[in-house]
Design a protein around this motif. Structure first.
Motif: not given
Length: 409
Positions: A269-276, A338-341
């Motif tokens: 799901h890397f593409k959707s992760f990148n888009d988000t 994985f931490a989102i900042r």
């Protein structure tokens, strides 16, 4: 992410230093003509190293060449006489203190090119020190001369020329240089460390015949090796992840033999992760996954194939062996939160607010799917093995992702 240094990479600088020791041992038996070549060899190698370092845009290597060649000139200009002479004593003391320090300072300041403001400041600092050193040696002020005679007296013990204080300082700088190498284990930091080691040897044992010619030549050779390897890494290594790229993968495959296993790894799901979350966070994900994959066991070597895909290469046709180690690293990635900042917000915050908000507000799970294929008689070339690994990867995706699937033989 910094790449791991292989044993073969460390071996070459050690061979250069051992060759320098051997050359020093055999020097007295050489003909007069060959001995004369050694006198000019550091300058010749330095000219080549300087040209290549400038072409490779490596300020750190340029500074090493300038410092070492100037030090070599000072040794031949002022230190071909007893150290009891004022100018010789001052020159030796200042060179012993300044050369290791400047080489360490150069290593500690991050590389950013040969024509930047930082580079020009470094050149200026080295030039001003060189001018001051020359003027001090020529005028030998009484206060500095007395300090050198008492605090930095040479020959503290038999066989050692450098003073104990200067030796202690050089040892400290060398230890810090080694730590910097461990923190950044790449060809550049390795070359800088070994160049420092080669530059200290003539200062410690200056009375050995031709030691400055031999070891400053070795230092220039180490600069050349570091420059060539760094250039090679720029061509073959992925900048974001620190992994070797597809070009090196196919070079490895072309000479690997008939027994090997290939695994294709894809971030789910890397593409959707990148888009988000944006490309900056996506780059962090790639770097994190690459750092975990790089530790895969079983003798596997990992490459950045392109995009969110990686390739692991095993020099064995035991697909179960490779699969076992790949599954272990897959599980490790899945178990690593994985931490989102918010990087944009973080850049605008004060130092205190940044510390307060440094705790991650959100964590996500990153998973990878892996397809594995081993070389068999039906494969005419490595690309066919990669295609089979890709097919197995698609099956892993279709089967729910976050798993390792082996291709049928």
């Amino acid at each position: 992410m910094e790449q791991r240094i292989e044993n073969s990479n460390i071996a070459l600088p050690l061979v250069v230093l051992l060759a320098a020791c051997a050359a020093l041992y055999w020097y007295p038996s050489l003909s007069v003509d060959l001995q004369a070549i050694f006198v000019w060899l550091p300058y010749a190698l330095g000219a080549v190293a300087l040209s290549l370092s400038w072409m490779f845009n490596r300020r750190q290597l340029v500074v090493v060449v300038l410092v070492c060649c100037f030090s070599y000139w000072l040794i031949h200009r002022f230190l071909q006489q007893p150290l009891s002479q004022p100018d010789a004593l001052l020159c030796f003391t200042l060179v012993s203190l300044l050369v290791p320090f400047n080489l360490l300072l150069n290593q500690a300041i991050n590389e950013n090119g040969v024509k930047t403001l930082r580079a020009k400041v470094m050149y200026g600092v080295v030039a001003l020190q060189g001018l001051a050193l020359y003027l001090i040696v020529m005028t030998h002020p009484q206060a500095l001369l007395e300090l050198a005679q008492h605090a930095f007296a040479p020959r503290p013990i038999e066989g050692l020329i450098i003073s104990l204080y200067a030796l202690a300082a050089a040892g400290l700088w060398m230890a810090i240089s080694f730590v910097l190498f461990l923190l950044k284990p790449n060809s550049m930091s390795m070359g800088l460390f070994f160049s420092l080691l080669a530059a200290i040897a003539p200062l410690a044992f200056l009375d050995r015949e031709a030691i400055s010619s031999v070891f400053f030549s070795a230092s220039m050779l180490l600069v050349l090796i570091s420059g060539m390897r760094t250039s090679h890494e720029l061509a073959y290594r992925d900048e974001l992840t620190g992994l070797l790229g597809r070009r090196m993968l196919f070079e490895k495959l072309s000479g690997i033999g008939r027994q090997y296993t290939v695994a294709m790894v894809d971030i789910d799901h890397f593409k959707s992760f990148n888009d988000t979350y944006g490309h900056d966070v996506g780059d962090d994900v790639l770097a994190m996954v690459a750092s975990r994959l790089a530790t895969v066991g079983g003798g596997g070597q990992v490459f950045r194939y392109g995009g969110e895909e990686f390739t692991a290469l095993f020099k064995t046709d035991d697909i179960e062996h490779a699969k076992e180690h790949l599954d272990a690293i897959r599980q490790e990635i899945a178990d690593t939160p994985f931490a989102i900042r918010d990087k944009k917000k973080r850049d605008k915050q004060s130092a205190k607010d940044r510390q307060d908000s440094n705790k991650p507000k959100k964590t996500v799970q990153i998973t990878v799917s892996i397809g594995v294929a081993t070389k068999t008689a039906k494969h005419d070339d490595p690309e066919e093995v990669i295609k089979d690994a890709d097919k197995a990867l698609y099956k892993a995706k279709e089967g729910g992702r976050n798993q390792v699937v082996a291709a049928r033989k």
